[in-house]
Design a protein around this motif. Structure first.
Motif, PDB file in Angstrom:
ATOM      1  N   LEU A  60       1.069  -1.336   0.534  1.00 29.78           N
ATOM      2  CA  LEU A  60       0.093  -0.135  -0.160  1.00 29.78           C
ATOM      3  C   LEU A  60       1.052   1.455  -0.832  1.00 29.78           C
ATOM      4  O   LEU A  60       0.151   2.421  -0.429  1.00 29.78           O
ATOM      5  CB  LEU A  60      -0.901   0.144   1.161  1.00 29.78           C
ATOM      6  CG  LEU A  60      -1.832  -1.372   1.814  1.00 29.78           C
ATOM      7  CD1 LEU A  60      -2.929  -0.972   2.604  1.00 29.78           C
ATOM      8  CD2 LEU A  60      -2.396  -1.502  -0.127  1.00 29.78           C
ATOM      9  N   SER A  61       1.785   1.487   0.691  1.00 25.84           N
ATOM     10  CA  SER A  61       2.329   2.164   1.000  1.00 25.84           C
ATOM     11  C   SER A  61       4.136   2.809  -0.156  1.00 25.84           C
ATOM     12  O   SER A  61       4.207   3.603  -0.042  1.00 25.84           O
ATOM     13  CB  SER A  61       3.394   2.888   2.248  1.00 25.84           C
ATOM     14  OG  SER A  61       3.958   1.731   2.665  1.00 25.84           O
ATOM     15  N   LEU A  62       3.850   1.598  -0.579  1.00 29.87           N
ATOM     16  CA  LEU A  62       5.248   1.706  -1.631  1.00 29.87           C
ATOM     17  C   LEU A  62       4.653   2.326  -2.820  1.00 29.87           C
ATOM     18  O   LEU A  62       3.693   2.174  -3.868  1.00 29.87           O
ATOM     19  CB  LEU A  62       5.608  -0.282  -2.007  1.00 29.87           C
ATOM     20  CG  LEU A  62       6.879   0.472  -2.619  1.00 29.87           C
ATOM     21  CD1 LEU A  62       8.266   0.631  -2.033  1.00 29.87           C
ATOM     22  CD2 LEU A  62       6.955  -1.240  -3.200  1.00 29.87           C
ATOM     23  N   ASN A  68       4.960  -1.329  10.508  1.00 29.51           N
ATOM     24  CA  ASN A  68       3.855  -1.444  12.118  1.00 29.51           C
ATOM     25  C   ASN A  68       2.769  -1.510  11.814  1.00 29.51           C
ATOM     26  O   ASN A  68       1.749  -0.026  12.456  1.00 29.51           O
ATOM     27  CB  ASN A  68       4.651   0.669  12.186  1.00 29.51           C
ATOM     28  CG  ASN A  68       5.977   0.467  12.524  1.00 29.51           C
ATOM     29  OD1 ASN A  68       6.575  -0.662  12.953  1.00 29.51           O
ATOM     30  ND2 ASN A  68       6.649   1.226  12.465  1.00 29.51           N
ATOM     31  N   PHE A  69       1.468  -2.078  10.929  1.00 27.54           N
ATOM     32  CA  PHE A  69       0.883  -2.661  10.928  1.00 27.54           C
ATOM     33  C   PHE A  69      -0.247  -1.480  10.706  1.00 27.54           C
ATOM     34  O   PHE A  69      -1.482  -1.483  10.106  1.00 27.54           O
ATOM     35  CB  PHE A  69       0.008  -3.083  11.993  1.00 27.54           C
ATOM     36  CG  PHE A  69       1.203  -4.047  13.475  1.00 27.54           C
ATOM     37  CD1 PHE A  69       1.098  -5.044  12.739  1.00 27.54           C
ATOM     38  CD2 PHE A  69       1.704  -3.193  14.312  1.00 27.54           C
ATOM     39  CE1 PHE A  69       1.872  -5.912  13.255  1.00 27.54           C
ATOM     40  CE2 PHE A  69       2.752  -4.014  14.994  1.00 27.54           C
ATOM     41  CZ  PHE A  69       2.965  -5.938  14.298  1.00 27.54           C
ATOM     42  N   ILE A  70       0.264  -0.300   9.985  1.00 26.99           N
ATOM     43  CA  ILE A  70      -0.739   0.491   9.195  1.00 26.99           C
ATOM     44  C   ILE A  70      -1.468  -0.422   8.307  1.00 26.99           C
ATOM     45  O   ILE A  70      -2.987   0.615   7.700  1.00 26.99           O
ATOM     46  CB  ILE A  70       0.172   1.788   8.269  1.00 26.99           C
ATOM     47  CG1 ILE A  70       1.272   1.210   6.919  1.00 26.99           C
ATOM     48  CG2 ILE A  70       1.437   2.287   9.352  1.00 26.99           C
ATOM     49  CD1 ILE A  70       1.390   1.996   6.317  1.00 26.99           C
ATOM     50  N   ILE A 127      -2.973   5.970   1.204  1.00 25.78           N
ATOM     51  CA  ILE A 127      -4.182   7.076   1.144  1.00 25.78           C
ATOM     52  C   ILE A 127      -3.983   6.949  -0.274  1.00 25.78           C
ATOM     53  O   ILE A 127      -5.636   7.030  -0.965  1.00 25.78           O
ATOM     54  CB  ILE A 127      -4.473   7.596   2.205  1.00 25.78           C
ATOM     55  CG1 ILE A 127      -4.687   7.118   2.965  1.00 25.78           C
ATOM     56  CG2 ILE A 127      -6.153   7.770   1.444  1.00 25.78           C
ATOM     57  CD1 ILE A 127      -5.036   8.255   4.485  1.00 25.78           C
ATOM     58  N   THR A 128      -3.197   8.012  -0.814  1.00 24.37           N
ATOM     59  CA  THR A 128      -2.935   7.966  -2.650  1.00 24.37           C
ATOM     60  C   THR A 128      -3.475   6.551  -3.664  1.00 24.37           C
ATOM     61  O   THR A 128      -3.924   7.144  -4.300  1.00 24.37           O
ATOM     62  CB  THR A 128      -1.451   9.366  -2.770  1.00 24.37           C
ATOM     63  OG1 THR A 128      -1.935  10.439  -1.776  1.00 24.37           O
ATOM     64  CG2 THR A 128      -1.815   9.662  -3.623  1.00 24.37           C
ATOM     65  N   PRO A 164       3.455   8.202   9.567  1.00 23.68           N
ATOM     66  CA  PRO A 164       2.124   8.999   9.241  1.00 23.68           C
ATOM     67  C   PRO A 164       2.747   9.785   7.417  1.00 23.68           C
ATOM     68  O   PRO A 164       1.306   9.777   6.933  1.00 23.68           O
ATOM     69  CB  PRO A 164       2.419  10.689  10.399  1.00 23.68           C
ATOM     70  CG  PRO A 164       2.900  10.183  11.132  1.00 23.68           C
ATOM     71  CD  PRO A 164       3.873   8.782  10.577  1.00 23.68           C
ATOM     72  N   VAL A 165       4.029   9.918   7.379  1.00 26.23           N
ATOM     73  CA  VAL A 165       4.312   9.530   5.609  1.00 26.23           C
ATOM     74  C   VAL A 165       3.607   9.047   5.165  1.00 26.23           C
ATOM     75  O   VAL A 165       3.406   8.402   3.510  1.00 26.23           O
ATOM     76  CB  VAL A 165       5.400   9.906   5.818  1.00 26.23           C
ATOM     77  CG1 VAL A 165       6.046  10.394   4.140  1.00 26.23           C
ATOM     78  CG2 VAL A 165       5.857  11.355   5.993  1.00 26.23           C
ATOM     79  N   LEU A 166       4.157   7.103   5.664  1.00 28.06           N
ATOM     80  CA  LEU A 166       3.902   6.531   4.763  1.00 28.06           C
ATOM     81  C   LEU A 166       1.836   5.677   4.530  1.00 28.06           C
ATOM     82  O   LEU A 166       1.724   5.260   3.552  1.00 28.06           O
ATOM     83  CB  LEU A 166       3.952   5.226   5.419  1.00 28.06           C
ATOM     84  CG  LEU A 166       5.709   4.678   5.692  1.00 28.06           C
ATOM     85  CD1 LEU A 166       6.142   3.431   6.416  1.00 28.06           C
ATOM     86  CD2 LEU A 166       6.171   4.695   3.884  1.00 28.06           C
ATOM     87  N   VAL A 167       0.927   5.797   5.769  1.00 27.93           N
ATOM     88  CA  VAL A 167       0.119   6.181   5.498  1.00 27.93           C
ATOM     89  C   VAL A 167      -0.374   6.845   4.527  1.00 27.93           C
ATOM     90  O   VAL A 167      -1.917   6.448   3.587  1.00 27.93           O
ATOM     91  CB  VAL A 167      -0.568   6.695   6.998  1.00 27.93           C
ATOM     92  CG1 VAL A 167      -2.237   6.344   7.448  1.00 27.93           C
ATOM     93  CG2 VAL A 167      -0.082   4.872   7.986  1.00 27.93           C
TER      94      VAL A 167
END
Length: 390
Positions: free
Chosen positions: A68-70, A114-116, A93-94, A86-89
């Motif tokens: 998701l965050s890659l 970290n389980f995001i 989302i984007t 928070p930046v990865l989250v």
């Protein structure tokens, strides 16, 4: 009282039977499919109709291998995985919005920091953010000296055991391990988790009634994974003929992600050394995938986080020798089965979620029309409805 809607099109891909059927009409009730029929429909007055004339209707696409965050669209993207949570989250989302608009209504997420992914899954289910419905693994488990920018390091049998248990306690749908690297520079293919570490992950996960997926491109690591009872091999870029035969005999799954070797835009954001490694392996990757596709092995397909580009991964399968039907099944019903969500999605069937993609034109005869997605529905909600082919 749940709202009723009719959806019609020129043709529909039946992913279970592997055929295209003319003149479908589908009754949607709330977030589920109430009825599927074909031919001329006597639609009662007052019920809305979404008319996709000139289009082929598909089940919502399922990306069977995603992170998701890659964010490969960003410079130096592997190392950005070390950014704060928070930046990865926010990146995730984007990326999820991009995926959904491209027709991905479900996504199998194979490792986050970290389980995001758990928090994002909950937010999507609550309707707080838009995105595909998620299958999540939590922290991807790797050795401290190994490949895996999206993984979290654990060393030793007991550390791996506790990592698996923590993921499961927090709600993981499956376990993800990183066993090998990503490319092949010599005939040797190192592996980084021991058979005992792989085995304890399988034991703990199977005791909880769930499956183990392993990042493994080949070599002795792949043999150990099969011996230890791993359920799904991710990538398998360099699986030998003998290992492919074992995969078939053992009825194991493979999730293919070949386009990572051919996506030049993705590699424009990383070092030239990384680019050279992927380019060096291209010829062998083509040959191995042709073997896998023709072998009878169960396979699905994923983007490995090339967000918004899933159509290209499916099209590439056909260029590697797969049929249009099989390639589409790899992104629908087969992806649903490997994700263990086929009771709810993966086909256009009564009782399943009202997840749909419409493509301009006749997809049965031209897979490249998959680039012309003009309609996306997830759970009965229209996410995208543009001029056809835009």
């Amino acid at each position: 009282m749940q709202a009723l809607t009719y959806l019609t099109a020129d043709s529909m891909f039946d992913s279970i039977n592997g055929v295209f059927v003319k003149n479908p009409w589908i009754l949607i009730k709330g977030d589920r499919i109430e009825k599927v029929a074909f031919g001329t429909a006597a639609i009662p007055a007052g019920i809305p109709v979404i008319d996709m004339s000139g289009c082929t209707l598909l089940p919502g696409l399922i990306d069977a291998h995603n992170h998701l965050s890659l964010s490969p669209q960003l410079n130096n993207h592997p190392y950005l995985m070390f950014d704060p949570d928070p930046v990865l989250v926010m990146r995730a989302i984007t990326n999820l919005t991009t995926d959904l608009m491209s027709g991905v209504t479900s996504s199998r997420c194979l490792g986050e920091k970290n389980f995001i992914d758990f928090y994002i899954k909950a937010a999507i289910n609550q309707g707080s953010i838009a995105g595909p419905r998620l299958v999540v693994a939590g922290r991807g488990i790797k050795a401290s000296h190994a490949h895996g920018f999206v993984g979290t390091p654990y060393d030793g049998v007991e550390a791996v055991r506790m990592a698996v248990r923590e993921n499961l306690r927090r709600g993981a749908d499956l376990t993800k391990l990183f066993v090998t690297g990503n490319t092949k520079s010599t005939e040797s293919l190192p592996y980084y988790l021991s058979p005992a570490e792989i085995g304890v992950a399988v034991q703990e996960t199977h005791q909880a009634g769930k499956k183990v997926a392993v990042h493994c491109i080949g070599g002795h690591g792949l043999t150990h994974c099969l011996e230890q009872g791993v359920d799904v091999i991710e990538h398998a870029y360099f699986a030998t003929d003998e290992q492919i035969e074992q995969l078939v005999a053992l009825n194991r799954w493979v999730v293919l992600t070949p386009r990572i070797f051919f996506n030049d835009a993705r590699w424009s954001t990383v070092s030239q050394q990384s680019v050279a490694e992927f380019q060096y392996n291209r010829e062998e990757v083509v040959e191995r995938h042709q073997k896998l596709i023709c072998s009878g092995v169960k396979f699905a397909v994923g983007t490995d986080a090339s967000h918004g580009e899933f159509a290209e991964d499916i099209i590439l399968l056909t260029k590697l020798g797969d049929s249009i039907v099989s390639a589409l099944q790899a992104a629908t019903i087969s992806a649903a089965r490997v994700s263990e969500i086929d009771a709810d999605t993966g086909s256009i069937s009564a009782g399943k979620y009202a997840d749909f993609v419409a493509v301009s034109g006749d997809l049965a005869n031209d897979i490249e029309q998959l680039r012309s997605i003009c309609f996306v529905m997830k759970g009965g909600q229209v996410c995208r409805h543009t001029a056809k082919g835009v």
